[in-house]
Design a protein around this motif. Structure first.
Motif, mmCIF file in Angstrom:
data_model
loop_
_atom_site.group_PDB
_atom_site.id
_atom_site.type_symbol
_atom_site.label_atom_id
_atom_site.label_comp_id
_atom_site.label_asym_id
_atom_site.label_seq_id
_atom_site.Cartn_x
_atom_site.Cartn_y
_atom_site.Cartn_z
ATOM 1 N N LEU A 131 0.830 -1.212 0.000
ATOM 2 C CA LEU A 131 0.000 0.000 0.000
ATOM 3 C C LEU A 131 0.860 1.257 0.000
ATOM 4 O O LEU A 131 0.487 2.273 -0.588
ATOM 5 C CB LEU A 131 -0.926 -0.004 1.221
ATOM 6 C CG LEU A 131 -2.120 -0.961 1.153
ATOM 7 C CD1 LEU A 131 -2.839 -1.014 2.497
ATOM 8 C CD2 LEU A 131 -3.088 -0.518 0.058
ATOM 9 N N HIS A 134 1.878 1.847 -3.456
ATOM 10 C CA HIS A 134 0.707 2.264 -4.232
ATOM 11 C C HIS A 134 0.344 3.725 -3.955
ATOM 12 O O HIS A 134 0.086 4.501 -4.890
ATOM 13 C CB HIS A 134 -0.467 1.351 -3.884
ATOM 14 C CG HIS A 134 -1.764 1.754 -4.525
ATOM 15 N ND1 HIS A 134 -1.958 1.726 -5.892
ATOM 16 C CD2 HIS A 134 -2.939 2.211 -3.989
ATOM 17 C CE1 HIS A 134 -3.193 2.143 -6.172
ATOM 18 N NE2 HIS A 134 -3.791 2.434 -5.034
ATOM 19 N N LEU A 135 0.352 4.129 -2.689
ATOM 20 C CA LEU A 135 -0.092 5.472 -2.322
ATOM 21 C C LEU A 135 0.981 6.533 -2.594
ATOM 22 O O LEU A 135 0.674 7.647 -3.024
ATOM 23 C CB LEU A 135 -0.489 5.507 -0.844
ATOM 24 C CG LEU A 135 -1.710 4.656 -0.455
ATOM 25 C CD1 LEU A 135 -1.906 4.674 1.055
ATOM 26 C CD2 LEU A 135 -2.968 5.174 -1.159
ATOM 27 N N MET A 141 -1.614 -1.886 -7.735
ATOM 28 C CA MET A 141 -1.423 -2.835 -6.650
ATOM 29 C C MET A 141 -0.631 -4.074 -7.074
ATOM 30 O O MET A 141 0.250 -4.517 -6.321
ATOM 31 C CB MET A 141 -2.778 -3.231 -6.068
ATOM 32 C CG MET A 141 -3.354 -2.197 -5.106
ATOM 33 S SD MET A 141 -2.235 -1.790 -3.726
ATOM 34 C CE MET A 141 -2.149 -3.345 -2.859
ATOM 35 N N SER A 144 2.890 -3.015 -7.110
ATOM 36 C CA SER A 144 3.324 -2.734 -5.744
ATOM 37 C C SER A 144 3.624 -4.016 -4.984
ATOM 38 O O SER A 144 4.612 -4.098 -4.236
ATOM 39 C CB SER A 144 2.244 -1.931 -5.007
ATOM 40 O OG SER A 144 2.012 -0.695 -5.635
#
Length: 232
Positions: A131, A134-135, A141, A144
């Motif tokens: 995450l 991803h962020l 995802m 990632s």
């Protein structure tokens, strides 16, 4: 298996530790060779579970549950000290001692429990890293997850070169996190009086609203997988 170079590096590390303990200059320096294992154990406390519970507690109840954080960390320090002493005194980790001294049915029960704990812990850490990619970087995802796998394998691969490179790599990551939170702390407008009150005065919030969050803070701080890790 570690390479011959890794074995030589580990032997030099042990020699440096012995020389440090025997040094007449005992202010701080004798502790330096022993910080690495503590840093490795500290990683267990830097996880999405801790971040999520503490951030949620602060967002909903302000400083009310700081006393839970204080006492949970105090209990964790006691457990980790006992765990480290166990490894130092016996030269074995906790699973090895359980296998050596406890009945076989109980050993198998603890083995199953340890595997379940490891799976749930790894799941949380792996998803947290994915995450993060991803962020922060905007990767999809699947990408990632693949990046997380590559990074984890690369870090674990350092153990073939001895435990010191692994300690340095993990310690660098911990330092980055500590620096980020230090900057965030400086930028925050803290109500120090309310914070001090939250540390010394037990409070669950209105209608015991903080009870479940307090249980989450405790569970994310006093954790069984760290007890297994530290004596090793």
């Amino acid at each position: 298996m570690p390479s011959s170079a890794a074995i030589r590096l580990d032997q030099r590390t042990r020699l440096a530790a012995l020389q440090s303990l025997q040094s007449p200059r005992r202010r701080g320096r004798p502790l330096l060779p022993f910080i690495g294992p503590a840093v490795l154990a500290s990683v267990a406390y830097i996880d999405p579970g801790n971040f999520a519970t503490n951030l949620q507690a602060g967002a909903t109840l302000g400083y009310s549950l700081l006393w839970v954080v204080l006492w949970a960390n105090g209990m964790a320090m006691l457990v980790q000290t006992l765990s480290a002493k166990l490894g130092i005194a016996t030269g074995r980790n906790l699973p090895e001692l359980i296998r050596a001294h406890w009945p076989r049915p109980l050993v198998r029960l603890y083995w199953v429990q340890g595997e379940i704990v490891a799976m749930f812990t790894d799941l949380a850490e792996f998803l947290g890293a994915a995450l993060g990619f991803h962020l922060l970087a905007g990767f999809s995802m699947p990408v990632s997850v693949l990046l997380t796998f590559v990074v984890v394998m690369a870090i674990l691969g350092l153990e073939r070169r001895g435990f010191r490179p692994l300690e340095i790599a993990v310690g660098s990551l911990v330092a980055v996190i500590a620096l980020a939170y230090g900057v965030e702390l400086l930028l925050s407008r803290i109500d120090w009086l309310a914070a001090a009150r939250g540390v010394v005065m037990p409070n669950w919030g209105e209608g015991n609203a903080g009870l479940y969050l307090a249980a989450g803070i405790l569970g994310a701080t006093v954790m069984p997988h760290v007890i297994y890790l530290h004596p090793a």
